[in-house]
Design a protein around this motif. Structure first.
Motif, PDB file in Angstrom:
ATOM      1  N   VAL A 196       7.693   9.640  83.637  1.00 25.57           N
ATOM      2  CA  VAL A 196       9.003   9.672  83.009  1.00 25.57           C
ATOM      3  C   VAL A 196       9.581  11.172  82.838  1.00 25.57           C
ATOM      4  O   VAL A 196      10.571  11.615  83.410  1.00 25.57           O
ATOM      5  CB  VAL A 196       9.299   9.206  81.781  1.00 25.57           C
ATOM      6  N   ASN A 197       8.798  11.958  82.246  1.00 24.06           N
ATOM      7  CA  ASN A 197       9.231  13.361  81.821  1.00 24.06           C
ATOM      8  C   ASN A 197       9.193  14.461  82.857  1.00 24.06           C
ATOM      9  O   ASN A 197      10.089  15.193  83.091  1.00 24.06           O
ATOM     10  CB  ASN A 197       8.543  13.934  80.727  1.00 24.06           C
ATOM     11  N   GLN A 210      17.915  20.519  82.927  1.00 24.50           N
ATOM     12  CA  GLN A 210      16.783  19.854  82.493  1.00 24.50           C
ATOM     13  C   GLN A 210      16.277  20.073  80.941  1.00 24.50           C
ATOM     14  O   GLN A 210      16.201  21.210  80.572  1.00 24.50           O
ATOM     15  CB  GLN A 210      15.568  20.641  83.307  1.00 24.50           C
ATOM     16  N   ILE A 211      16.321  19.070  80.282  1.00 23.26           N
ATOM     17  CA  ILE A 211      16.005  18.951  78.962  1.00 23.26           C
ATOM     18  C   ILE A 211      14.468  19.038  78.527  1.00 23.26           C
ATOM     19  O   ILE A 211      13.705  18.204  79.274  1.00 23.26           O
ATOM     20  CB  ILE A 211      16.456  17.618  78.244  1.00 23.26           C
ATOM     21  N   ALA A 212      14.003  20.047  78.025  1.00 23.49           N
ATOM     22  CA  ALA A 212      12.423  20.380  77.721  1.00 23.49           C
ATOM     23  C   ALA A 212      12.394  20.219  76.414  1.00 23.49           C
ATOM     24  O   ALA A 212      12.799  19.047  75.796  1.00 23.49           O
ATOM     25  CB  ALA A 212      12.128  21.934  78.313  1.00 23.49           C
ATOM     26  N   ALA A 214       8.795  24.176  84.333  1.00 23.17           N
ATOM     27  CA  ALA A 214       8.551  25.228  85.343  1.00 23.17           C
ATOM     28  C   ALA A 214       9.342  24.640  86.535  1.00 23.17           C
ATOM     29  O   ALA A 214       9.831  25.347  87.430  1.00 23.17           O
ATOM     30  CB  ALA A 214       6.958  24.913  85.593  1.00 23.17           C
ATOM     31  N   PHE A 215       9.300  23.241  86.785  1.00 21.28           N
ATOM     32  CA  PHE A 215      10.111  22.553  87.852  1.00 21.28           C
ATOM     33  C   PHE A 215      11.617  23.464  87.839  1.00 21.28           C
ATOM     34  O   PHE A 215      12.309  23.632  88.925  1.00 21.28           O
ATOM     35  CB  PHE A 215       9.991  21.311  87.739  1.00 21.28           C
ATOM     36  N   ALA A 216      12.184  23.129  86.939  1.00 19.98           N
ATOM     37  CA  ALA A 216      13.741  23.602  86.739  1.00 19.98           C
ATOM     38  C   ALA A 216      13.715  25.224  86.990  1.00 19.98           C
ATOM     39  O   ALA A 216      14.650  25.620  87.632  1.00 19.98           O
ATOM     40  CB  ALA A 216      14.109  23.272  85.370  1.00 19.98           C
ATOM     41  N   HIS A 217      12.787  25.806  86.602  1.00 20.62           N
ATOM     42  CA  HIS A 217      12.811  27.404  86.814  1.00 20.62           C
ATOM     43  C   HIS A 217      12.632  27.576  88.350  1.00 20.62           C
ATOM     44  O   HIS A 217      13.434  28.536  88.783  1.00 20.62           O
ATOM     45  CB  HIS A 217      11.870  28.105  86.276  1.00 20.62           C
ATOM     46  N   SER A 218      11.614  26.672  89.100  1.00 22.14           N
ATOM     47  CA  SER A 218      11.642  26.915  90.510  1.00 22.14           C
ATOM     48  C   SER A 218      12.860  26.442  91.272  1.00 22.14           C
ATOM     49  O   SER A 218      13.153  27.202  92.271  1.00 22.14           O
ATOM     50  CB  SER A 218      10.573  26.033  90.911  1.00 22.14           C
ATOM     51  N   LEU A 219      13.578  25.495  90.627  1.00 22.35           N
ATOM     52  CA  LEU A 219      14.806  24.833  91.292  1.00 22.35           C
ATOM     53  C   LEU A 219      15.933  26.123  91.193  1.00 22.35           C
ATOM     54  O   LEU A 219      16.629  26.235  92.033  1.00 22.35           O
ATOM     55  CB  LEU A 219      15.315  23.716  90.907  1.00 22.35           C
ATOM     56  N   GLY A 235       5.784  20.992  82.597  1.00 23.04           N
ATOM     57  CA  GLY A 235       5.770  20.826  83.926  1.00 23.04           C
ATOM     58  C   GLY A 235       7.329  20.720  84.251  1.00 23.04           C
ATOM     59  O   GLY A 235       7.839  21.406  85.100  1.00 23.04           O
ATOM     60  N   ALA A 236       8.121  19.934  83.413  1.00 22.54           N
ATOM     61  CA  ALA A 236       9.674  19.848  83.847  1.00 22.54           C
ATOM     62  C   ALA A 236      10.310  21.268  83.659  1.00 22.54           C
ATOM     63  O   ALA A 236      10.951  21.737  84.528  1.00 22.54           O
ATOM     64  CB  ALA A 236      10.242  18.969  82.739  1.00 22.54           C
TER      65      ALA A 236
END
Length: 302
Positions: free
Chosen positions: A112-113, A137-139, A162-167, A159-160
């Motif tokens: 989910v997260n 992205q809410i972390a 890092a994913f947002a930073h990559s985007l 992970g969420a």
């Protein structure tokens, strides 16, 4: 458009049936946004939508279901004509010793997260590219610092983040801004559910100030709403979280060293009393997630 206004902008909020998502939707609507609410609880979503009024609309979907999220993105775009902002807020949590955890519950937190955020971005980013929009992205504080008994949640929120930073790096040249929102322990169903676990509650109470407090929901969400208006790269629901960024590299050594060993020794009596007690997803949102998956399984089995 004024600096405090979202007049006419179409904003999608996932996990909007309760807690942070529901209140954030109301605050963004008060700033002039047109709201598309996504969540697992149709009755709760309908109540939030009715409270907002206007042309707010809601969609029931599991954020980990890629086809469903693609459908929702298409229907939101068709309904409103565009999408300007997406807040990936949907989340669940569990706690307790890793080796005692239910593997399916542990994995569901990751699904989910983290993977739910991936599915949300995959579904909505084409529309955000078209509108040169904003994804938040809410972390969590859990993305900034590791914590014992919270391995699934910390891993998923890290992970969420890092994913947002990559985007942000990948889509910035196309005019899309990406932000990460950080919250400490905030007064929601999820946190109240986590506090029902004796070991988690006692360990959290012994954390150093200000990390040991539960913070009121309204001012935290007000800060997030202001961040959406600014399309900020980082949004801090509690003021002191900003100060965690410069020292975050030191925290794994501190928490994983003598401090972590000391607190885990102190937690052993409470952990022993809770041994053998099944730990599921916490709070009403966690119960709704379990109920939704159970209903979907029964439907597929027919």
């Amino acid at each position: 458009m004024s600096g405090s206004s979202l007049a006419g902008q179409v904003v999608v909020v996932t996990g909007a049936a309760r807690g942070v998502g529901a209140l954030l939707a109301r605050k963004l609507a008060a700033r002039g946004a047109r709201l598309a609410l996504v969540g697992l609880e149709p009755d709760e979503l309908a109540n939030v939508t009715a409270a907002i009024g206007g042309d707010a609309a809601c969609w029931t979907a599991d954020v980990t279901d890629r086809p469903s999220m693609t459908r929702v993105a298409e229907e939101v775009a068709a309904h409103f004509g565009r999408i300007d902002v997406v807040v990936a807020n949907a989340g669940v949590a569990t706690g307790g010793p890793f080796l005692d955890s239910d593997p399916d519950v542990f994995d569901r937190v990751i699904q989910v997260n983290l993977l739910g955020s991936v599915a949300t971005a995959r579904a909505f980013l084409p529309a955000l590219v078209a509108s040169r929009g904003y994804l938040l992205q809410i972390a969590s504080l859990a993305a900034l610092t590791p914590a014992p008994l919270m391995a699934a949640y910390c891993a998923s929120k890290s992970g969420a983040e890092a994913f947002a930073h990559s985007l942000r790096a990948e889509f910035g040249h196309q005019g899309v801004k990406v932000g990460v929102g950080y919250l400490s322990w905030t007064d929601t169903d999820m946190v109240r559910g986590a506090d029902q676990d004796e070991a988690l509650r006692e360990m959290r109470a012994k954390l150093p100030w200000p990390t040991n407090r539960t913070y009121p929901l309204e001012p935290a969400v007000e800060r997030i709403a202001a961040g959406v208006v600014r399309r900020a790269p980082h949004v801090y629901a509690q003021w002191w979280l900003r100060g965690m960024q410069p020292v975050r590299g030191l925290l794994p050594s501190v928490i994983g060293g003598a401090l972590g060993r000391r607190e885990m020794r102190r937690a052993q009596p409470a952990l022993a009393r809770g041994a053998g007690v099944p730990r599921g997803l916490v709070g009403s949102g966690g119960a709704a997630d379990q109920a939704g998956r159970t209903a979907a399984h029964h439907t597929r089995s027919r």
